[in-house]
Design an enzyme around this catalytic site. Structure first.
Site, PDB file in Angstrom:
ATOM      1  N   ASP A  34      30.497  53.026  71.802  1.00 54.61           N
ATOM      2  CA  ASP A  34      29.172  52.829  71.202  1.00 54.61           C
ATOM      3  C   ASP A  34      28.623  54.144  70.655  1.00 54.61           C
ATOM      4  O   ASP A  34      28.014  54.189  69.592  1.00 54.61           O
ATOM      5  CB  ASP A  34      28.189  52.240  72.229  1.00 54.61           C
ATOM      6  CG  ASP A  34      28.634  50.869  72.724  1.00 54.61           C
ATOM      7  OD1 ASP A  34      29.209  50.112  71.921  1.00 54.61           O
ATOM      8  OD2 ASP A  34      28.415  50.565  73.910  1.00 54.61           O
ATOM      9  N   HIS A  80      26.841  47.451  77.519  1.00 57.30           N
ATOM     10  CA  HIS A  80      27.914  47.474  76.517  1.00 57.30           C
ATOM     11  C   HIS A  80      28.147  46.069  75.953  1.00 57.30           C
ATOM     12  O   HIS A  80      29.238  45.538  76.002  1.00 57.30           O
ATOM     13  CB  HIS A  80      29.195  48.042  77.140  1.00 57.30           C
ATOM     14  CG  HIS A  80      30.335  48.156  76.173  1.00 57.30           C
ATOM     15  ND1 HIS A  80      30.283  48.948  75.038  1.00 57.30           N
ATOM     16  CD2 HIS A  80      31.554  47.569  76.156  1.00 57.30           C
ATOM     17  CE1 HIS A  80      31.436  48.834  74.375  1.00 57.30           C
ATOM     18  NE2 HIS A  80      32.219  48.005  75.036  1.00 57.30           N
TER      19      HIS A  80
END
Length: 316
Positions: free
Chosen positions: A151, A178
């Site tokens: 990310d 996530h």
């Protein structure tokens, strides 16, 4: 510089390129590759590379204990990937059992090792790992990490593209979880400082949150992000090993046990050290837009965590 690293799920889409990147690093002295298929071949192939890491392949559950003995770091990309139309949570039924089985072996055979979980859904597989380690009486929250680095890597890349910067010089902390809206990029804390109009900021944030799905769609049924995930996984492992070797000021975000919010697990920037998490650096100062995202992520995060914990309690 003598890290003994195990990769569990080393023959898969992430496992192979991740193992290649680890073999390429002077930080790694021993690389133990485990999977339920193909590991002798992957290990033979990688063993010819002219770097010092000694590579061994291990095949099937009976060879897992031997694979884990003496490891300092265990990385787990094992499990099934997403297909188009799937959420990370759709992987739960398959991947939860895989992670519980593998981390149970870690708790038995390398209880002191740093455990880095890549297998999705990370928002649930980290609570599973913690509960498994608790069951074995060897739980240390400073040594269990959900790898969210991809990310951060994506945020850095997308910001750099929009601003014409070198991505290697951009650093965007990404907090939360996530999956989807639990992924919270803190563009307000980006270095160098960047500014976007609100509409562009919302579009950028949405792209970072859905970047995994972007790859799943582009691969059209042939899997999910594997190469960028391998890169991000290796980046996290190298940071961790650097810190274990005494390097100071190593900071990475990861999904860990946390007191920073009302969610029992939460990703924030972490100062890493010889024993894993040295200090949780927390969320810091964030914008009202980011505060709203944190508030809106809570119910999904807590539900995913609870789902993982319940699963682990009933797992035999």
């Amino acid at each position: 510089n003598n890290a003994k690293v195990a990769v569990l799920g080393a023959s898969g889409g992430i496992g192979q390129p991740l193992s290649l990147l680890l073999k390429n690093s002077p930080l790694v002295s021993r690389l133990s590759l485990y999977d339920i298929a193909h590991t002798p071949g992957v290990a033979a192939d990688l063993s010819h590379i002219e770097t010092r890491a000694n590579v061994k392949g291990f095949l099937g559950p009976e060879q897992l204990p031997e694979c884990l003995k003496g490891c300092n770091v265990v990385v787990i990309p094992a499990g099934v990937p997403r297909k188009p139309g799937m959420t990370r949570d759709d992987l739960f039924n398959t991947n939860a059992s895989i992670v519980a089985t593998l981390t149970s072996a870690c708790a038995k055979h390398c209880p002191e090792a740093m455990i880095c979980i890549i297998s999705n859904p990370v928002n649930s597989t980290i609570p599973i790992t913690s509960e498994v380690f608790k069951k074995h009486g060897v739980y240390n929250p400073n040594r269990i990490f959900g790898v969210t680095t991809l990310d951060i890597v994506r945020a850095n890349t997308f910001v750099a593209e929009l601003k014409g910067l070198d991505p290697a010089r951009v650093s965007v902390p990404v907090i939360g979880g996530h999956a989807g809206k639990t992924i919270i990029p803190l563009i307000s804390q980006c270095t160098p400082k960047v500014d976007f109009p609100q509409d562009q900021l919302e579009k950028l944030t949405g792209r970072i949150q859905e970047a995994g799905t972007e790859v799943v769609k582009a691969k059209a049924g042939a899997g999910s992000a594997t190469l960028s995930m391998a890169y991000a996984g290796a980046r996290f492992v190298f940071s961790l090993v650097d810190a274990m070797n005494g390097k100071e000021g190593v900071i990475e975000c990861a999904f860990v046990r946390s007191e920073e919010t009302e969610s029992p697990y939460f990703s924030t920037p972490l100062l890493l050290g010889k024993n894993g998490i040295e200090k949780n650096l927390g969320i810091g100062k964030i914008s009202p837009f980011e505060e709203k995202m944190v508030a809106e992520a809570m119910s999904e995060l807590k539900a995913s965590i609870k789902k993982g914990e319940e699963f682990a309690k009933n797992f035999k």
